[in-house]
Design a protein around this motif. Structure first.
Motif, PDB file in Angstrom:
ATOM      1  N   MET A   1     -44.452 133.478  -6.882  1.00 41.53           N
ATOM      2  CA  MET A   1     -45.316 134.526  -6.101  1.00 41.53           C
ATOM      3  C   MET A   1     -45.950 133.274  -5.923  1.00 41.53           C
ATOM      4  O   MET A   1     -47.540 133.444  -6.471  1.00 41.53           O
ATOM      5  CB  MET A   1     -46.218 134.944  -7.522  1.00 41.53           C
ATOM      6  N   PRO A   2     -46.153 133.356  -4.162  1.00 43.96           N
ATOM      7  CA  PRO A   2     -46.817 132.259  -4.175  1.00 43.96           C
ATOM      8  C   PRO A   2     -48.275 132.458  -3.897  1.00 43.96           C
ATOM      9  O   PRO A   2     -49.285 133.688  -3.423  1.00 43.96           O
ATOM     10  CB  PRO A   2     -46.673 131.235  -2.930  1.00 43.96           C
ATOM     11  N   LYS A   3     -49.604 131.691  -3.957  1.00 44.81           N
ATOM     12  CA  LYS A   3     -50.996 132.184  -3.852  1.00 44.81           C
ATOM     13  C   LYS A   3     -51.845 131.759  -2.865  1.00 44.81           C
ATOM     14  O   LYS A   3     -51.821 130.855  -2.310  1.00 44.81           O
ATOM     15  CB  LYS A   3     -51.800 131.759  -5.119  1.00 44.81           C
ATOM     16  N   LEU A   4     -52.546 132.236  -1.560  1.00 41.47           N
ATOM     17  CA  LEU A   4     -53.373 131.388  -1.052  1.00 41.47           C
ATOM     18  C   LEU A   4     -54.626 132.194  -1.159  1.00 41.47           C
ATOM     19  O   LEU A   4     -54.625 133.139  -1.520  1.00 41.47           O
ATOM     20  CB  LEU A   4     -52.258 131.429   0.260  1.00 41.47           C
ATOM     21  N   ILE A   5     -54.970 131.323   0.218  1.00 37.14           N
ATOM     22  CA  ILE A   5     -56.060 132.022   0.199  1.00 37.14           C
ATOM     23  C   ILE A   5     -56.355 132.578   1.477  1.00 37.14           C
ATOM     24  O   ILE A   5     -56.387 131.383   2.122  1.00 37.14           O
ATOM     25  CB  ILE A   5     -57.206 131.042  -0.112  1.00 37.14           C
ATOM     26  N   ILE A   6     -56.687 133.486   2.287  1.00 37.14           N
ATOM     27  CA  ILE A   6     -56.751 134.109   3.132  1.00 37.14           C
ATOM     28  C   ILE A   6     -58.543 134.580   3.414  1.00 37.14           C
ATOM     29  O   ILE A   6     -58.611 135.688   3.144  1.00 37.14           O
ATOM     30  CB  ILE A   6     -56.176 135.363   3.305  1.00 37.14           C
ATOM     31  N   ASP A   7     -59.037 133.785   4.614  1.00 35.42           N
ATOM     32  CA  ASP A   7     -60.363 134.507   4.707  1.00 35.42           C
ATOM     33  C   ASP A   7     -61.887 134.278   3.822  1.00 35.42           C
ATOM     34  O   ASP A   7     -62.484 135.610   3.355  1.00 35.42           O
ATOM     35  CB  ASP A   7     -60.548 135.681   5.260  1.00 35.42           C
ATOM     36  N   ASN A   8     -61.031 133.012   2.761  1.00 27.82           N
ATOM     37  CA  ASN A   8     -62.057 133.373   1.329  1.00 27.82           C
ATOM     38  C   ASN A   8     -61.823 133.905   0.159  1.00 27.82           C
ATOM     39  O   ASN A   8     -61.728 134.463  -0.826  1.00 27.82           O
ATOM     40  CB  ASN A   8     -63.433 133.354   1.185  1.00 27.82           C
ATOM     41  N   ILE A   9     -60.742 134.695   0.880  1.00 29.16           N
ATOM     42  CA  ILE A   9     -60.366 135.904  -0.317  1.00 29.16           C
ATOM     43  C   ILE A   9     -58.836 135.263  -1.165  1.00 29.16           C
ATOM     44  O   ILE A   9     -57.733 135.257  -0.297  1.00 29.16           O
ATOM     45  CB  ILE A   9     -59.406 137.294   0.339  1.00 29.16           C
ATOM     46  N   PRO A  10     -58.411 135.155  -2.850  1.00 30.60           N
ATOM     47  CA  PRO A  10     -57.618 134.956  -3.369  1.00 30.60           C
ATOM     48  C   PRO A  10     -56.558 135.807  -2.565  1.00 30.60           C
ATOM     49  O   PRO A  10     -55.928 136.876  -3.327  1.00 30.60           O
ATOM     50  CB  PRO A  10     -57.484 134.095  -3.918  1.00 30.60           C
ATOM     51  N   VAL A  11     -54.866 135.628  -2.508  1.00 31.30           N
ATOM     52  CA  VAL A  11     -54.172 136.693  -2.626  1.00 31.30           C
ATOM     53  C   VAL A  11     -52.790 135.762  -2.911  1.00 31.30           C
ATOM     54  O   VAL A  11     -52.069 134.287  -3.058  1.00 31.30           O
ATOM     55  CB  VAL A  11     -53.311 136.601  -0.576  1.00 31.30           C
ATOM     56  N   GLU A  12     -52.095 137.008  -3.676  1.00 28.18           N
ATOM     57  CA  GLU A  12     -50.378 136.559  -4.539  1.00 28.18           C
ATOM     58  C   GLU A  12     -49.821 137.524  -3.763  1.00 28.18           C
ATOM     59  O   GLU A  12     -50.155 138.632  -4.273  1.00 28.18           O
ATOM     60  CB  GLU A  12     -51.261 136.412  -6.076  1.00 28.18           C
ATOM     61  N   VAL A  13     -48.646 137.251  -3.188  1.00 28.08           N
ATOM     62  CA  VAL A  13     -47.935 137.741  -2.831  1.00 28.08           C
ATOM     63  C   VAL A  13     -46.344 137.159  -3.163  1.00 28.08           C
ATOM     64  O   VAL A  13     -46.248 136.795  -3.447  1.00 28.08           O
ATOM     65  CB  VAL A  13     -47.804 137.866  -1.060  1.00 28.08           C
ATOM     66  N   ALA A  14     -45.402 138.244  -3.414  1.00 29.63           N
ATOM     67  CA  ALA A  14     -44.342 137.621  -3.179  1.00 29.63           C
ATOM     68  C   ALA A  14     -43.516 136.955  -2.138  1.00 29.63           C
ATOM     69  O   ALA A  14     -44.224 136.308  -1.058  1.00 29.63           O
ATOM     70  CB  ALA A  14     -42.805 138.912  -3.042  1.00 29.63           C
TER      71      ALA A  14
END
Lengths: 632, 176, 330
Positions: A1-14
């Motif tokens: 489950m990679p974690k990334l930051i989009i527009d300062n919002i942390p997101v974790e997706v498959a």
């Protein structure tokens, strides 16, 4: 489950999710034309550009093409990304004909929305526009190639998703052309989805050409009544005319698309100016009160002369659940036997067997079929009886499922192995096997549910039923131990028929002296009936129906009943008269008429519809996935 | 002293109103005295024609969408050569507030406002104007403009011959 | 008082005269107000009905009489019907105690130009103007409308408050005349008008009657800008007309009282007494119109502060100073 930051919002997706989908999962919209949830990515339009601030890749990237990776930092609002998107829109508009006022897509056009949202307002390009010649694509689809932005959605849907072969992409570079090799109607039975899927106005609905604008539409979430699958649709009406039907997303049933039959043939009977629109007694127009009283009086006369059991109440497989639920009460009060929900005895037996044989565990939804890896089609012409099932089967085939057909050969847009019996189908070794059958083949198919599986789930069954609400009809028929009309008449006791949206074969009702018909279609029964009570069509009322899988779905009223304004006044424009009820608009839903008959026969008025075990369906969300009735 | 200045202020006001009592009124006695309205006065709405004599209105519904009082209604239809036109077009002048948003929204300059403001009727239904009452035989303002010459879908001219257009692409051509 | 038929006849004649004159005057005051306001605003005013628009009041009357008499659902029926009468009738009754001319001799009878010369005339005026408050209060309350209720609450507070300062401003007048009888007060001013002795009381009384009439700048109970039409929002036709005409009767009556209390009533040189009285009343009416054409509406808190923190204390001080002065003079 990679974690990334989009527009300062942390997101974790498959793993494998694209940046665009990851952003959508946290409600950050990224403009896109070529990307579509059902079609995947193409990277053709370049309008989903985002800036990667940090991480494994940097700089401007196409978010629909880029799978998420650990430690990505994405900005959708970076000035550089916004400038990129704005210039992409600007060059998409270079060849655009600027004909929004005469384009049917205007108002519901993605290109229009993004052009305005992106801030491109003044044309700077001084060169000339590329133009194309249009094609005649048959009676349903209008083609206007000059509006094309080369997103390839149409050809990806037509060839890959729907398996059509007569439509494709031609030319190269700035001359890319989407169309057929030559003029002619599109062959795929799913071609109407090009209208929904085109982000601009290249493909528009010819049947609703120049009829209305998006902001004037009367729309409501509804359910297709053309077959037993119950696909989600959004009917569009304007000026009391059902203009067109748009597919509505329902991941459990039809996913994104609908078939051409549901899209193009449902509106005609609803708009028919000659359909029953006023109550009639012996062919003469009558008021509601006198027509209802006439039924009550004739029923009383029959009961007096022939005694109890001489009335047959006939429901049908297209009547809504609300109407079906009230019929037994009316039959009790009319001293009749249980209402006949089926006319044909064989159909009743087979449908009842199928419906009572299905359980929540073995009933396959269309989502199950799309995910199946082994599909056996037993003796059913899917293209004729449930076209959307074909599309679902093709999706399964595209992801590697084996498709087998038993009995009559069917023409499917996928590879299909003809086998002799179900035993020849490798069901036992499959992971998620599904048998698709008609009511006649259900008993055979049912035996395979208990097939010992090597590793996968047990076999599921999807049984195609004869009508849009056959499932409910069979349930009520079973619950009240009802016989078919055929049987009832053969007993010789029946002297009067009250047909509620029922299509009774003329030979069956030929010798019945009293026939009353409640219907919105001009059926043979209506033609034979002495008393006609007009009901509202499905688009003019709220209702519930249960599809072949056993999924109860609610449909909402789209438009007010009444003669379409179009063509009503000889002066060409709508009349200047003020009236509270439009001409031909004094219709009532079938259940209300049944309820009124119950009251006039001395019963009590129904205050709440859907009582008892149906109570949970009262507040069913019409925009949701529906509710499998096994959960009631 | 505040009270002095307050009383002075009131007295000044009273003096000004007193003086105005003896001024000549600016009232124009309308039915007897009439002023010529300016050309851009916003009154009775008309539908104009393009310089070639065709109806400018394409029934795009933008005016009815812009109308804050919903007094415009219409039905579009397809005419000869795929030309979009208004099958019927209705403006209810008993509801119209003459704000001019419809004329502003019109992409084809079809709907325009004229200085004719004397359109009262005894019968309110006579204020419902249909297309035959609205359509005039002229261009109104902007006499040069013809929308279909700019919209590149070829209705009034063959495809690819409108303003700023190239001839249609030969899809089967092999040249780059 | 004798019960001579002629006396009784004269009495009825006076009542009829007063009724006729007051109502006609009130109607034309409406017309005059519209005209003067129009001039102030550089307009012409009503000029369509009859010569110079002089038949306008008649047209207004016909309009009001023929309008639908409407009662809102949920309103208190009888109070709703009663309220307009309670606003107009006390206003016209006050005029019965006002002497509008010097006594004349008719058919050998000495006739007072005054309907009833009560020895408590001034108190009767105070009492009747207190009753007029009910018209506003009940009209607003019975309408079952929020605007009307707000208007009537404002009106109630305003009228009761300003009644106080109005009453206190009259105390020095009574002290100077040593009588509550209005004819005595007028006769006491034969030599010198009380405005000379009591300029402060006159100003307080003038402001207070403007507030009592609910005139701009004190028209908070109506306040078109905020409350639609205040306490009479829900009234239509002649019931609205009664409220409306009541306001103008109030102007005439209170103008007459101001003239009686401070400007010597019908006293004046050269011209006949009735003419003098009329001139004074009309001067007050014009003043009210002129003020309306000039001043904006007060804010509600300013209105109440002005009454309770300025006018009432000032009036009390004025009473004390007058008393002290009278004691000093003996």
């Amino acid at each position: 489950m990679p974690k990334l930051i989009i527009d300062n919002i942390p997101v974790e997706v498959a793993e494998g999710t694209t940046v665009l989908e990851a952003a959508q999962s946290v409600d950050i919209p990224i403009p896109h034309f070529c990307w579509h949830p059902a079609l995947g990515k193409a990277g053709a339009c370049r309008v989903c550009a985002v800036k990667m601030l940090d991480g494994p890749v940097k700089g401007i990237q196409m978010s629909c093409m880029l799978p998420v990776m650990e430690e990505m930092v994405v900005s959708t609002t970076d000035p550089e990304a916004m400038a990129m998107r704005r210039s992409v829109i600007e060059w998409l508009m270079i060849n655009h004909p600027h004909d929004c006022p005469v384009c049917d897509e205007g108002g519901e056009c993605q290109l229009q929305d993004y052009t305005i949202a992106g801030g491109h307002g003044i044309r700077r390009y001084t060169g000339t526009k590329r133009t194309h010649v249009n094609q005649q694509l048959g009676p349903y689809i209008e083609h206007e190639m000059n509006r094309c932005i080369q997103c390839y959605r149409c050809v990806r849907f037509y060839q890959e998703y729907a398996g059509g072969t007569d439509f494709g992409v031609m030319g190269s570079a700035g001359r890319v052309y989407f169309g057929r090799f030559q003029d002619g109607p599109l062959e795929s039975p799913f071609s109407g989805n090009l209208v929904d899927i085109c982000p601009t106005g290249v493909f528009t609905d010819k049947t609703a050409r120049f009829r209305a604008r998006y902001w004037d539409y009367d729309m409501a979430p509804s359910i297709c009544q053309e077959c037993s699958l119950g696909c989600s649709i959004t009917p569009v009406a304007r000026y009391r005319e059902l203009l067109k039907i748009i597919g509505r997303r329902n991941d459990a049933v039809n996913a994104w698309f609908i078939c051409d039959r549901g899209r193009f043939s449902a509106a005609t009977p609803v708009n028919n100016p000659l359909r029953p629109r006023t109550p009639r007694i012996e062919g003469r127009e009558a008021g509601w009160d006198s027509a209802l009283d006439a039924i009550v009086q004739r029923v009383s006369e029959l009961l007096k002369n022939h005694g109890p059991g001489c009335i047959a109440l006939v429901g049908s497989q297209r009547l809504s659940l609300e109407g079906m639920a009230l019929l037994p009460e009316l039959s009790t009060i009319m001293l009749a036997d249980a209402p006949c929900y089926f006319c044909d005895e064989r159909e009743r037996v087979q449908t009842s067997a199928a419906v009572t044989g299905l359980t929540g565990a073995i009933s396959a939804s269309m989502a199950d079929i799309r995910q199946a890896d082994c599909i056996a089609i037993v003796d059913v012409d899917l293209m004729a009886e449930a076209p959307m099932m074909v599309l679902a089967v093709r999706q399964a085939w595209r992801s590697g499922a084996g498709v087998y057909s038993i009995g009559e050969t069917v023409d499917l847009p996928c590879e299909c192995t003809a086998v002799a019996t179900l035993d020849d189908v490798p069901l036992a070794t499959a992971q998620r096997p599904v048998i698709i059958c008609g009511t006649s083949g259900f008993t055979t198919a049912r035996q395979y549910v208990s097939l010992p599986m090597a590793k996968g789930e047990p076999v599921k069954i999807s049984c195609i039923l004869p009508g849009p609400n056959s499932f409910s009809a069979a349930l009520f028929s079973h619950e009240h131990a009802a016989i078919s009309l055929e049987q009832a008449i053969s007993s010789g006791r029946i002297k009067g028929i009250i047909a509620v949206e029922a299509d009774i074969p003329p030979e069956l009702s030929a010798d019945i002296p009293v026939i009353a018909a409640l219907d919105w279609r001009n059926t043979d029964t209506v033609a034979a009936a002495q008393i006609i009570l007009p009901t509202t069509a499905w688009a003019e009322m709220d209702g519930t129906c249960i599809n072949n899988e056993g999924r109860a779905q609610h449909f909402r009223k789209t438009m007010n009943p009444g003669l379409p304004v179009h063509g009503l006044n000889p002066a060409g424009h709508p009349s200047h008269l003020h009236r509270t009820i439009p001409p031909g608009g004094d219709l009532r839903p079938a259940w209300q008429i049944i309820d009124e008959l119950i009251v006039r026969m001395g019963g009590t008025r129904t205050t709440e519809q859907l009582n008892g075990k149906w109570e949970k369906l009262r507040h069913l969300d019409a925009e949701g996935d529906g509710l499998p009735i096994y959960e009631l | 002293m505040k009270i002095v200045s307050d009383i002075t202020a009131i007295m000044t006001g009273m003096w000004i109103t007193w003086k105005h009592i003896f001024r000549r009124p600016v009232t124009i006695q309308y039915p007897e005295q009439k002023r010529t309205p300016y050309p851009r006065y916003r009154a009775r709405i008309v539908l104009t024609r393009d310089p070639d004599g065709g109806e400018r209105c394409v029934a795009c519904q933008l005016c009815s969408a812009a109308c804050p009082v919903d007094c415009i209604s219409m039905q579009a239809a397809e005419g000869v050569g795929g030309r979009r036109y208004a099958e019927w077009f209705r403006i209810n002048f008993s509801r119209c507030i003459f704000c001019g948003l419809c004329a502003e929204a019109c992409p084809t300059l079809a709907i325009q406002m004229t200085p004719d403001f004397e359109i009262c009727e005894r019968d309110i239904m006579a204020l419902v104007y249909e297309k035959e009452h609205l359509l005039i035989d002229g261009c109104g303002k902007s006499s040069e403009y013809n929308y279909y010459r700019h919209a590149g879908i070829g209705v009034t001219q063959p495809r690819g011959t409108g303003n700023e257009e190239r001839l249609p692409v030969d899809v089967r051509g092999l040249l780059p | 008082m004798s019960y001579d038929p002629i006396d009784i006849g004269i009495m009825f004649a006076k009542i009829a005269l007063v009724f006729f004159v007051i109502l006609t005057l009130a109607a034309y005051l409406v017309f005059a107000e519209r005209k003067v306001l129009a001039w102030i605003q550089d307009r012409k005013g009503p000029n369509r009905v009859g010569p110079f628009g002089l038949l306008q009041p008649l047209a207004d009357l016909i309009k009001l009489l023929t309008k639908e008499d409407f009662r809102p659902a949920g309103s208190d029926k009888w109070l709703f019907y009663l309220a307009p009468a309670m606003a107009a009738i006390p206003a016209i009754m006050i005029f019965s105690v006002i002497p509008f001319g010097s006594p004349v001799t008719l058919f050998g009878h000495q006739v007072q130009l005054q309907v009833a010369d009560l020895n408590v005339g001034l108190l009767l005026f105070m009492a009747l103007s207190a009753i007029a408050v009910y018209g506003v209060a009940l009209g607003g309350w019975a309408s079952n409308s929020k605007y009307a209720l707000l208007g009537s609450i404002r009106g109630l507070a305003q009228l009761i408050s300003y009644e106080l300062s109005m009453g206190l401003a009259l105390v020095p007048v009574v002290m100077l005349a040593r009588s509550f009888r209005l004819s005595d007060i007028v006769n006491a001013q034969e030599g010198c008008w009380f405005i000379v002795y009591q300029p402060v009381a006159f100003v307080i009384f003038l402001i207070s009657i403007a507030a009592e009439c609910k005139r701009i700048p004190f028209d908070l109970p109506e306040a078109e800008g905020e409350l639609v039409a205040g306490f009479h929002t829900e009234y239509s036709g002649m019931r609205f007309g009664l409220f409306f005409v009541g306001e103008y009767i109030n102007i005439i009556v209170l103008g007459g009282l101001a003239a009686t209390f401070f400007l010597g009533g019908w006293h004046g040189p050269l011209l006949p007494p009735v003419v003098w009285f009329s001139l004074k009343v009309l001067a007050f009416a014009f003043l009210f119109i002129w003020i309306r054409g000039t001043l904006p509406r007060l804010r509600y808190d300013q209105l109440m502060h002005f009454c309770w923190k300025v006018l009432t204390p000032l009036a009390l001080i004025n009473v004390l100073v007058t008393a002290w002065w009278m004691v000093l003079r003996g």
